[in-house]
Structures are given as C-alpha cells and as structure tokens.
Scaffold this motif. Structure first.
Motif, PDB file in Angstrom:
ATOM      1  N   PHE A   1     116.193  67.315  88.052  1.00  0.00           N
ATOM      2  CA  PHE A   1     116.888  68.501  87.557  1.00  0.00           C
ATOM      3  C   PHE A   1     115.894  69.651  87.627  1.00  0.00           C
ATOM      4  CE2 PHE A   1     119.609  65.249  85.838  1.00  0.00           C
ATOM      5  CZ  PHE A   1     120.866  65.837  85.867  1.00  0.00           C
ATOM      6  N   VAL A   2     116.143  70.612  88.497  1.00  0.00           N
ATOM      7  CA  VAL A   2     115.219  71.732  88.692  1.00  0.00           C
ATOM      8  C   VAL A   2     115.619  72.882  87.782  1.00  0.00           C
ATOM      9  CG1 VAL A   2     114.633  71.030  91.037  1.00  0.00           C
ATOM     10  CG2 VAL A   2     116.501  72.642  90.687  1.00  0.00           C
ATOM     11  N   PHE A   3     114.605  73.531  87.168  1.00  0.00           N
ATOM     12  CA  PHE A   3     114.934  74.620  86.248  1.00  0.00           C
ATOM     13  C   PHE A   3     114.071  75.853  86.392  1.00  0.00           C
ATOM     14  CE2 PHE A   3     112.533  71.356  83.898  1.00  0.00           C
ATOM     15  CZ  PHE A   3     111.376  72.059  83.566  1.00  0.00           C
ATOM     16  N   ASP A   4     113.023  75.815  87.214  1.00  0.00           N
ATOM     17  CA  ASP A   4     112.207  77.020  87.379  1.00  0.00           C
ATOM     18  C   ASP A   4     111.587  77.038  88.761  1.00  0.00           C
ATOM     19  OD1 ASP A   4     111.015  79.442  86.744  1.00  0.00           O
ATOM     20  OD2 ASP A   4     110.042  78.704  84.927  1.00  0.00           O
ATOM     21  N   LEU A   5     111.383  78.238  89.283  1.00  0.00           N
ATOM     22  CA  LEU A   5     110.800  78.453  90.596  1.00  0.00           C
ATOM     23  C   LEU A   5     109.560  79.315  90.406  1.00  0.00           C
ATOM     24  CD1 LEU A   5     111.093  78.153  93.683  1.00  0.00           C
ATOM     25  CD2 LEU A   5     112.511  80.220  93.643  1.00  0.00           C
TER      26      LEU A   5
ATOM     27  N   ASN B   1     112.726  86.173  78.091  1.00  0.00           N
ATOM     28  CA  ASN B   1     111.953  87.191  78.807  1.00  0.00           C
ATOM     29  C   ASN B   1     110.500  86.789  79.048  1.00  0.00           C
ATOM     30  OD1 ASN B   1     111.113  87.274  76.191  1.00  0.00           O
ATOM     31  ND2 ASN B   1     111.325  89.499  75.943  1.00  0.00           N
ATOM     32  N   ALA B   2     110.153  85.542  78.814  1.00  0.00           N
ATOM     33  CA  ALA B   2     108.754  85.110  78.899  1.00  0.00           C
ATOM     34  C   ALA B   2     108.338  84.807  80.335  1.00  0.00           C
ATOM     35  CB  ALA B   2     108.537  83.867  78.040  1.00  0.00           C
ATOM     36  N   PRO B   3     107.113  85.218  80.723  1.00  0.00           N
ATOM     37  CA  PRO B   3     106.601  84.812  82.034  1.00  0.00           C
ATOM     38  C   PRO B   3     106.257  83.329  81.996  1.00  0.00           C
ATOM     39  CG  PRO B   3     104.903  85.954  80.814  1.00  0.00           C
ATOM     40  CD  PRO B   3     106.157  86.029  79.983  1.00  0.00           C
ATOM     41  N   TYR B   4     106.074  82.743  83.164  1.00  0.00           N
ATOM     42  CA  TYR B   4     105.734  81.323  83.215  1.00  0.00           C
ATOM     43  C   TYR B   4     104.272  81.140  82.815  1.00  0.00           C
ATOM     44  CZ  TYR B   4     105.155  76.553  84.662  1.00  0.00           C
ATOM     45  OH  TYR B   4     104.902  75.208  84.656  1.00  0.00           O
ATOM     46  N   ARG B   5     104.010  80.181  81.945  1.00  0.00           N
ATOM     47  CA  ARG B   5     102.654  79.781  81.569  1.00  0.00           C
ATOM     48  C   ARG B   5     102.594  78.264  81.626  1.00  0.00           C
ATOM     49  NH1 ARG B   5     101.761  84.339  82.446  1.00  0.00           N
ATOM     50  NH2 ARG B   5     101.298  85.982  80.973  1.00  0.00           N
ATOM     51  N   SER B   6     101.569  77.727  82.278  1.00  0.00           N
ATOM     52  CA  SER B   6     101.439  76.274  82.291  1.00  0.00           C
ATOM     53  C   SER B   6     100.957  75.807  80.928  1.00  0.00           C
ATOM     54  CB  SER B   6     100.480  75.827  83.395  1.00  0.00           C
ATOM     55  OG  SER B   6      99.195  76.333  83.145  1.00  0.00           O
ATOM     56  N   GLY B   7     101.260  74.573  80.607  1.00  0.00           N
ATOM     57  CA  GLY B   7     100.861  74.026  79.308  1.00  0.00           C
ATOM     58  C   GLY B   7     101.836  74.404  78.217  1.00  0.00           C
TER      59      GLY B   7
ATOM     60  N   GLU C   1     104.861  85.736  87.073  1.00  0.00           N
ATOM     61  CA  GLU C   1     104.947  86.913  86.197  1.00  0.00           C
ATOM     62  C   GLU C   1     106.333  87.541  86.199  1.00  0.00           C
ATOM     63  OE1 GLU C   1     102.622  87.807  83.994  1.00  0.00           O
ATOM     64  OE2 GLU C   1     101.482  86.082  84.716  1.00  0.00           O
ATOM     65  N   HIS C   2     107.213  87.093  87.084  1.00  0.00           N
ATOM     66  CA  HIS C   2     108.576  87.613  87.120  1.00  0.00           C
ATOM     67  C   HIS C   2     109.353  87.060  85.931  1.00  0.00           C
ATOM     68  CE1 HIS C   2     108.682  89.033  91.461  1.00  0.00           C
ATOM     69  NE2 HIS C   2     107.457  88.566  91.280  1.00  0.00           N
ATOM     70  N   PRO C   3     110.347  87.784  85.449  1.00  0.00           N
ATOM     71  CA  PRO C   3     111.154  87.271  84.331  1.00  0.00           C
ATOM     72  C   PRO C   3     111.848  85.962  84.714  1.00  0.00           C
ATOM     73  CG  PRO C   3     111.605  89.605  84.723  1.00  0.00           C
ATOM     74  CD  PRO C   3     110.754  89.126  85.867  1.00  0.00           C
ATOM     75  N   PRO C   4     111.996  85.065  83.742  1.00  0.00           N
ATOM     76  CA  PRO C   4     112.645  83.781  84.022  1.00  0.00           C
ATOM     77  C   PRO C   4     114.028  83.913  84.643  1.00  0.00           C
ATOM     78  CG  PRO C   4     111.718  83.777  81.819  1.00  0.00           C
ATOM     79  CD  PRO C   4     111.581  85.169  82.352  1.00  0.00           C
ATOM     80  N   GLY C   5     114.782  84.901  84.218  1.00  0.00           N
ATOM     81  CA  GLY C   5     116.124  85.086  84.776  1.00  0.00           C
ATOM     82  C   GLY C   5     116.078  85.348  86.274  1.00  0.00           C
ATOM     83  N   ASP C   6     115.094  86.131  86.710  1.00  0.00           N
ATOM     84  CA  ASP C   6     114.943  86.409  88.143  1.00  0.00           C
ATOM     85  C   ASP C   6     114.538  85.142  88.894  1.00  0.00           C
ATOM     86  OD1 ASP C   6     115.474  89.013  87.421  1.00  0.00           O
ATOM     87  OD2 ASP C   6     113.462  89.772  87.834  1.00  0.00           O
ATOM     88  N   ARG C   7     113.597  84.387  88.322  1.00  0.00           N
ATOM     89  CA  ARG C   7     113.148  83.147  88.973  1.00  0.00           C
ATOM     90  C   ARG C   7     114.302  82.143  89.070  1.00  0.00           C
ATOM     91  NH1 ARG C   7     108.981  83.484  85.021  1.00  0.00           N
ATOM     92  NH2 ARG C   7     109.627  81.453  84.216  1.00  0.00           N
ATOM     93  N   ARG C   8     115.062  82.048  87.990  1.00  0.00           N
ATOM     94  CA  ARG C   8     116.178  81.093  87.992  1.00  0.00           C
ATOM     95  C   ARG C   8     117.283  81.532  88.950  1.00  0.00           C
ATOM     96  NH1 ARG C   8     116.971  77.069  85.060  1.00  0.00           N
ATOM     97  NH2 ARG C   8     119.131  77.496  84.502  1.00  0.00           N
TER      98      ARG C   8
END
Length: 162
Positions: A51-55, A118-124, A65-72
C-alpha cells in the motif's frame, strides 16, 4: 519479493522513492501481521501487497519539502491505471478522526495512522505522525530464576510468564 518488484516496474517512471506499507491480507481483506511475518520466515513473499502512501523522489527530483498533498497527488496520478493486485494506493480520508477510529475498531483493525496535512517529509519518528490504536494493550515478559539449593552458582529453574 520478486512479484512486488515486478509490480513496481509497471510504474511509468525512470526512478522513484515511494513510501508504503507491506502487508499480507487475510480472507476478509484485512491486514494480517502474523501472515506477513510467516511470509518472510518461509521466504514465500508472493502474497505481499504494497500500500503506497507517499512519493519522496521522482525522476531525479527530491519531493520531501513539497506539501504532502502535492506528493500524494503525484503518487495518485502515478499509480492511476496500474492494474496490479499487489500495488495499491492508500487513500486518505477527511472524516472526523474520532468516528474514523471507531469504524476501524469496529472492523477489528489495529488502528489508523494520521499525518499532519501540511508537514514536509521527515525520516524517522516525529510529532507529524500519530498512531491511533484500537487496543491499548502492551506485551512484556516477567521472568525469574532460582539457584540450586546451597550452591553459589548454577540455575535450578528459569521461569517466563506472559
């Protein structure tokens, strides 16, 4: 996971980093964590679904750094029309979290994962992600041992209780 690798190769991209959750579904279509563990233990991974949820990266471009909505939206477009049963887009839901968790619990799911919109992607781990569980149980081991009578070393018995 050759079948999952084959499914990912159906995406029309040169390169991509995709975040997702690998699961094995039971007969009713619900995730089964024990079946996932068994699939890896038996090296029988043909039923694992992603199940994929982020790019995070697409064709040489860092999207973190792009908004999650844009990545999704990009991911949704990327997976649209892919007819592979092992690769699925994990949709988002705008419903009230309280009723959504209640529905997940009624379906006997483990819970839901929420992410700040509205959060950017952060690992961990971060406070941008929240796991809302249906069950609040925890597992732990209680153990002990007893020495051989009148001995300075050696163990007579060991006990483990769950």
């Amino acid at each position: 996971m050759p079948r999952l690798s084959e499914a990912l190769r159906t995406l029309h991209v040169d390169s991509a980093w995709i975040d997702g959750e690998a699961v094995v579904l039971d007969a009713s279509g619900k995730p089964d964590f024990n079946a996932l563990q068994n699939a890896f233990d038996r090296r029988s991974t043909s039923d694992i679904v992603l199940f994929v949820f982020d790019l995070l990266w697409l064709n040489g471009t860092d999207l973190c750094e792009h908004p999650p909505g844009d990545r999704r939206s990009l991911l949704r477009e990327l997976t649209r029309g892919i007819e592979h049963s092992l690769l699925r887009f994990s949709d988002d839901f705008a419903e009230d979290p309280v009723s959504f968790v209640a529905s997940a619990c009624k379906m006997q799911l483990e819970g839901i994962i929420g992410k700040r919109a509205n959060a950017p992607y952060r690992s961990g781990r971060s406070t941008d992600w929240v796991k809302l569980k249906c069950n609040t149980r925890q597992e732990f081991v209680v153990g002990g041992f007893s020495r051989v009578k009148d001995a300075k070393s050696g163990v007579r018995s060991a006990v483990r209780r769950l």
